[in-house]
Design a protein around this motif. Structure first.
Motif, PDB file in Angstrom:
ATOM      1  N   ASN A  45       0.822  -1.219   0.000  1.00 43.41           N
ATOM      2  CA  ASN A  45       0.000   0.000   0.000  1.00 43.41           C
ATOM      3  C   ASN A  45       0.851   1.262   0.000  1.00 43.41           C
ATOM      4  OD1 ASN A  45      -2.522  -1.232  -0.144  1.00 43.41           O
ATOM      5  ND2 ASN A  45      -2.589  -1.540   2.057  1.00 43.41           N
ATOM      6  N   SER A  46       1.940   1.247   0.738  1.00 43.81           N
ATOM      7  CA  SER A  46       2.834   2.400   0.786  1.00 43.81           C
ATOM      8  C   SER A  46       3.456   2.655  -0.586  1.00 43.81           C
ATOM      9  CB  SER A  46       3.935   2.172   1.827  1.00 43.81           C
ATOM     10  OG  SER A  46       4.860   3.228   1.788  1.00 43.81           O
ATOM     11  N   GLN A  47       3.891   1.597  -1.244  1.00 42.50           N
ATOM     12  CA  GLN A  47       4.516   1.738  -2.561  1.00 42.50           C
ATOM     13  C   GLN A  47       3.505   2.216  -3.609  1.00 42.50           C
ATOM     14  OE1 GLN A  47       7.699  -1.759  -1.618  1.00 42.50           O
ATOM     15  NE2 GLN A  47       6.775  -1.856  -3.613  1.00 42.50           N
ATOM     16  N   LYS A  48       2.231   1.826  -3.444  1.00 39.38           N
ATOM     17  CA  LYS A  48       1.189   2.283  -4.364  1.00 39.38           C
ATOM     18  C   LYS A  48       0.848   3.758  -4.126  1.00 39.38           C
ATOM     19  CE  LYS A  48      -2.700   0.183  -4.438  1.00 39.38           C
ATOM     20  NZ  LYS A  48      -3.897  -0.660  -4.367  1.00 39.38           N
ATOM     21  N   GLN A  49       0.726   4.129  -2.859  1.00 38.08           N
ATOM     22  CA  GLN A  49       0.262   5.472  -2.517  1.00 38.08           C
ATOM     23  C   GLN A  49       1.376   6.512  -2.517  1.00 38.08           C
ATOM     24  OE1 GLN A  49      -1.720   4.770   1.208  1.00 38.08           O
ATOM     25  NE2 GLN A  49      -3.297   3.524   0.267  1.00 38.08           N
ATOM     26  N   GLN A  50       2.559   6.113  -2.065  1.00 39.00           N
ATOM     27  CA  GLN A  50       3.695   7.043  -1.980  1.00 39.00           C
ATOM     28  C   GLN A  50       4.969   6.343  -2.449  1.00 39.00           C
ATOM     29  OE1 GLN A  50       3.364   7.941   2.255  1.00 39.00           O
ATOM     30  NE2 GLN A  50       2.500   9.926   1.739  1.00 39.00           N
ATOM     31  N   PRO A  51       5.085   6.111  -3.757  1.00 41.26           N
ATOM     32  CA  PRO A  51       6.216   5.329  -4.269  1.00 41.26           C
ATOM     33  C   PRO A  51       7.586   5.950  -3.993  1.00 41.26           C
ATOM     34  CG  PRO A  51       4.899   6.241  -6.072  1.00 41.26           C
ATOM     35  CD  PRO A  51       4.176   6.548  -4.804  1.00 41.26           C
ATOM     36  N   ASP A  52       7.627   7.256  -3.786  1.00 41.68           N
ATOM     37  CA  ASP A  52       8.917   7.924  -3.559  1.00 41.68           C
ATOM     38  C   ASP A  52       9.309   7.995  -2.087  1.00 41.68           C
ATOM     39  OD1 ASP A  52       9.055   8.318  -6.290  1.00 41.68           O
ATOM     40  OD2 ASP A  52       8.145  10.316  -6.183  1.00 41.68           O
ATOM     41  N   ILE A  53       8.449   7.474  -1.212  1.00 42.13           N
ATOM     42  CA  ILE A  53       8.726   7.529   0.230  1.00 42.13           C
ATOM     43  C   ILE A  53       8.745   6.107   0.785  1.00 42.13           C
ATOM     44  CG2 ILE A  53       8.025   8.483   2.450  1.00 42.13           C
ATOM     45  CD1 ILE A  53       6.485  10.641   0.898  1.00 42.13           C
ATOM     46  N   PRO A  54       9.893   5.454   0.762  1.00 47.27           N
ATOM     47  CA  PRO A  54       9.959   4.073   1.258  1.00 47.27           C
ATOM     48  C   PRO A  54       9.851   4.013   2.777  1.00 47.27           C
ATOM     49  CG  PRO A  54      12.130   4.839   0.620  1.00 47.27           C
ATOM     50  CD  PRO A  54      11.176   5.936   0.262  1.00 47.27           C
ATOM     51  N   LEU A  55       9.393   2.873   3.270  1.00 42.69           N
ATOM     52  CA  LEU A  55       9.272   2.656   4.710  1.00 42.69           C
ATOM     53  C   LEU A  55      10.545   2.048   5.271  1.00 42.69           C
ATOM     54  CD1 LEU A  55       5.644   1.196   4.938  1.00 42.69           C
ATOM     55  CD2 LEU A  55       6.394   3.545   5.353  1.00 42.69           C
ATOM     56  N   THR A  56      10.736   2.238   6.562  1.00 46.08           N
ATOM     57  CA  THR A  56      11.847   1.629   7.287  1.00 46.08           C
ATOM     58  C   THR A  56      11.274   0.642   8.305  1.00 46.08           C
ATOM     59  OG1 THR A  56      11.841   3.281   9.048  1.00 46.08           O
ATOM     60  CG2 THR A  56      13.205   3.768   7.096  1.00 46.08           C
ATOM     61  N   ALA A  57      12.153  -0.130   8.917  1.00 45.18           N
ATOM     62  CA  ALA A  57      11.718  -1.058   9.966  1.00 45.18           C
ATOM     63  C   ALA A  57      11.079  -0.292  11.121  1.00 45.18           C
ATOM     64  CB  ALA A  57      12.897  -1.890  10.451  1.00 45.18           C
ATOM     65  N   THR A  58      11.603   0.880  11.421  1.00 49.55           N
ATOM     66  CA  THR A  58      11.048   1.715  12.489  1.00 49.55           C
ATOM     67  C   THR A  58       9.614   2.121  12.158  1.00 49.55           C
ATOM     68  OG1 THR A  58      13.249   2.538  13.044  1.00 49.55           O
ATOM     69  CG2 THR A  58      11.384   3.848  13.817  1.00 49.55           C
ATOM     70  N   ASP A  59       9.364   2.496  10.905  1.00 50.79           N
ATOM     71  CA  ASP A  59       7.997   2.843  10.485  1.00 50.79           C
ATOM     72  C   ASP A  59       7.063   1.661  10.700  1.00 50.79           C
ATOM     73  OD1 ASP A  59       8.857   5.372   9.525  1.00 50.79           O
ATOM     74  OD2 ASP A  59       9.331   4.519   7.553  1.00 50.79           O
ATOM     75  N   LEU A  60       7.526   0.480  10.301  1.00 49.56           N
ATOM     76  CA  LEU A  60       6.695  -0.721  10.434  1.00 49.56           C
ATOM     77  C   LEU A  60       6.441  -1.064  11.899  1.00 49.56           C
ATOM     78  CD1 LEU A  60       8.238  -2.925   7.604  1.00 49.56           C
ATOM     79  CD2 LEU A  60       6.033  -1.739   7.577  1.00 49.56           C
TER      80      LEU A  60
END
Length: 149
Positions: A45-60
């Protein structure tokens, strides 16, 4: 009024437990551990909605409430299976970005299986009702997160 509220809270609790039991028994994510499926969904969902803003382990960790040690083990397992790729930040070497490998056969199989189940539910309830259900689920999830924190 108070009696109705008590009855209503029992009804909501009963419906919630029946729903979670049905989902658990249906083995919605039977092809991979639940935490891996959850992380796949968040990354997808993150890659679909905000492809230029990757997640980190901390975000997860913040989103899932999974402890960092367990998250690291899960992410390592997912990387070993080819479900995710890690990329170190060029600006801050301490940051590692996570990307879902949407070409992974394990992800594609599980995602298709999950969507097939949801499609079946939409077919049974009808699209209009399913849209209302999705809105209610989103609202309930937001309220639950706010109330629990």
């Amino acid at each position: 009024m108070a009696l109705r509220m008590k009855d209503l809270n029992e009804e909501v609790l009963d419906a919630w437990l029946r729903l979670t039991t049905a989902i658990s028994n249906a083995k919605l994510v039977s092809d991979m551990p639940y935490n891996e499926a959850l992380i796949c969904n968040l990354l997808y969902n993150s890659q679909k909605q905000q492809p230029d803003i990757p997640l980190t382990a901390t975000d997860l960790c913040k989103t899932t409430q999974i402890l960092k040690s367990q998250m690291n083990r899960t992410l390592q397992s997912m990387e070993d299976k080819g479900l995710i790729e890690r990329e170190r930040s060029t600006q801050d070497k301490r940051q590692v970005f996570l990307r879902l490998n949407t070409d992974s056969p394990a992800f594609r199989t599980q995602h298709a299986k999950s969507l097939k189940l949801i499609d079946s539910l939409i077919e049974k309830t009808g699209e209009d009702k399913a849209e209302k259900i999705a809105q209610l689920f989103a609202e309930i999830a937001t309220l639950a997160q706010e109330t629990i924190q």
